[in-house]
Design a protein around this motif. Structure first.
Motif, PDB file in Angstrom:
ATOM      1  N   MET A   1      14.623  -7.199  -2.623  1.00 40.83           N
ATOM      2  CA  MET A   1      14.410  -7.819  -3.933  1.00 40.83           C
ATOM      3  C   MET A   1      13.072  -7.355  -4.500  1.00 40.83           C
ATOM      4  O   MET A   1      12.039  -7.464  -3.842  1.00 40.83           O
ATOM      5  N   LEU A   2      13.112  -6.827  -5.695  1.00 38.67           N
ATOM      6  CA  LEU A   2      11.904  -6.367  -6.376  1.00 38.67           C
ATOM      7  C   LEU A   2      11.087  -7.564  -6.849  1.00 38.67           C
ATOM      8  O   LEU A   2      11.617  -8.480  -7.472  1.00 38.67           O
ATOM      9  N   HIS A   3       9.789  -7.571  -6.520  1.00 44.13           N
ATOM     10  CA  HIS A   3       8.922  -8.657  -6.976  1.00 44.13           C
ATOM     11  C   HIS A   3       7.714  -8.068  -7.694  1.00 44.13           C
ATOM     12  O   HIS A   3       6.958  -7.296  -7.116  1.00 44.13           O
ATOM     13  N   ILE A   4       7.567  -8.414  -8.963  1.00 38.03           N
ATOM     14  CA  ILE A   4       6.469  -7.885  -9.772  1.00 38.03           C
ATOM     15  C   ILE A   4       5.488  -8.998 -10.077  1.00 38.03           C
ATOM     16  O   ILE A   4       5.826  -9.989 -10.724  1.00 38.03           O
ATOM     17  N   ALA A   5       4.260  -8.846  -9.613  1.00 36.30           N
ATOM     18  CA  ALA A   5       3.197  -9.813  -9.888  1.00 36.30           C
ATOM     19  C   ALA A   5       2.420  -9.403 -11.134  1.00 36.30           C
ATOM     20  O   ALA A   5       2.144 -10.217 -12.012  1.00 36.30           O
ATOM     21  N   ASN A   6       2.056  -8.125 -11.193  1.00 33.42           N
ATOM     22  CA  ASN A   6       1.328  -7.574 -12.329  1.00 33.42           C
ATOM     23  C   ASN A   6       2.055  -6.335 -12.824  1.00 33.42           C
ATOM     24  O   ASN A   6       2.054  -5.319 -12.133  1.00 33.42           O
ATOM     25  N   PRO A   7       2.696  -6.384 -13.978  1.00 32.43           N
ATOM     26  CA  PRO A   7       3.434  -5.222 -14.486  1.00 32.43           C
ATOM     27  C   PRO A   7       2.562  -3.975 -14.573  1.00 32.43           C
ATOM     28  O   PRO A   7       1.477  -3.998 -15.146  1.00 32.43           O
ATOM     29  N   ILE A   8       3.020  -2.900 -13.952  1.00 30.06           N
ATOM     30  CA  ILE A   8       2.290  -1.633 -13.952  1.00 30.06           C
ATOM     31  C   ILE A   8       2.639  -0.858 -15.219  1.00 30.06           C
ATOM     32  O   ILE A   8       3.824  -0.686 -15.528  1.00 30.06           O
ATOM     33  N   PRO A   9       1.637  -0.388 -15.964  1.00 32.10           N
ATOM     34  CA  PRO A   9       1.914   0.369 -17.201  1.00 32.10           C
ATOM     35  C   PRO A   9       2.477   1.750 -16.867  1.00 32.10           C
ATOM     36  O   PRO A   9       1.776   2.759 -16.900  1.00 32.10           O
ATOM     37  N   ALA A  10       3.752   1.780 -16.537  1.00 35.68           N
ATOM     38  CA  ALA A  10       4.385   2.981 -16.004  1.00 35.68           C
ATOM     39  C   ALA A  10       4.222   4.207 -16.892  1.00 35.68           C
ATOM     40  O   ALA A  10       4.081   5.327 -16.392  1.00 35.68           O
ATOM     41  N   ASP A  11       4.243   4.003 -18.204  1.00 37.32           N
ATOM     42  CA  ASP A  11       4.154   5.132 -19.127  1.00 37.32           C
ATOM     43  C   ASP A  11       2.827   5.887 -19.011  1.00 37.32           C
ATOM     44  O   ASP A  11       2.738   7.050 -19.401  1.00 37.32           O
TER      45      ASP A  11
END
Length: 235
Positions: free
Chosen positions: A1-11
């Motif tokens: 299960m993917l868990h994101i705490a701080n969204p990474i600015p992928a771009d």
């Protein structure tokens, strides 16, 4: 299960730096058998593979020291390290394999959303000799512009020296960099360099990830690319 705490600015991520053992490859059995070969040669009792796995992550020297019970006599550690490395060089690929989902994620991540190339590298605490040989044999090398090992610098992870060097070589900023690893050592390395961190809960040292929060946690290597897509959507 993917868990994101701080969204990474992928771009804006232009460099991804991967740990090796427990992140790109499952080397647990070969490391454990090499440690037990060393212990047997030194007239000591072999250890369960599960115990040895908890000793991995801080380089060959610490792996040997822990397996020997942290002896006060430094010459024992030196002898053990030599015996371990001699055996491991010959048996490093007996059972080691690339985790499922690694190649598909590397293919997906090597290109930025705008079509430009994204730099990727390896930073491991494993000695550089076997690290290079394993990456070459398992066809990982072509994805990386640089591979650094535990003896490539005067310090090892979690000191950020190696990661800082890769950031400079890639010509990017820490904010444009993501470290991917399976241990608290990798998390600390990223934090100290000012980079983002993706923690791999499927790895050899994943039990240590609970001590320091990652920006994102994944259960499989296939989720690396999904993590980037998801974080873009979260912006």
């Amino acid at each position: 299960m993917l868990h994101i705490a701080n969204p990474i600015p992928a771009d804006s991520i232009r460099l991804i730096v991967f740990d090796l053992d427990g992140t790109l490859i499952d080397s647990r059995k070969d490391l454990a058998q090499s440690i037990n070969a060393m212990l047997t040669q030194m007239q000591r009792q072999p250890l369960p593979e599960e115990i040895i796995a908890t000793y991995i992550g801080d380089g060959a020297g610490m792996l040997v020291r822990r397996a020997l019970g942290d002896p006060e006599e430094e010459h024992l550690v030196e002898e053990g390290l030599k015996r371990f490395l001699d055996y491991y060089r010959e048996h490093k690929l007996d059972h080691t394999y690339v985790y499922a989902g690694v190649f598909s994620s590397l293919e997906a991540l090597k290109t930025m959303p705008d079509g430009s190339a994204r730099a990727m590298a390896v930073l491991t605490n494993k000695p550089i000799g076997p690290s290079l040989a394993i990456c070459e044999a398992l066809k990982l090398s072509p994805y990386f512009f640089q591979i650094y090992g535990g003896n490539s610098f005067g310090t090892k992870k979690p000191d950020p020296e190696g990661l800082n060097a890769l950031i400079r070589e890639a010509g990017v900023s820490p904010e444009e960099t993501v470290m991917v690893g399976d241990s608290d050592v990798d998390v600390l390395t990223a934090r100290r360099a000012g980079a983002w961190i993706i923690g791999c809960r499927f790895g050899l040292s994943s039990h240590t990830l609970e001590s320091i929060p990652s920006d994102c946690l994944v259960d499989t290597a296939a989720e690396w690319a999904t993590a980037f897509n998801s974080t873009s959507a979260h912006r």
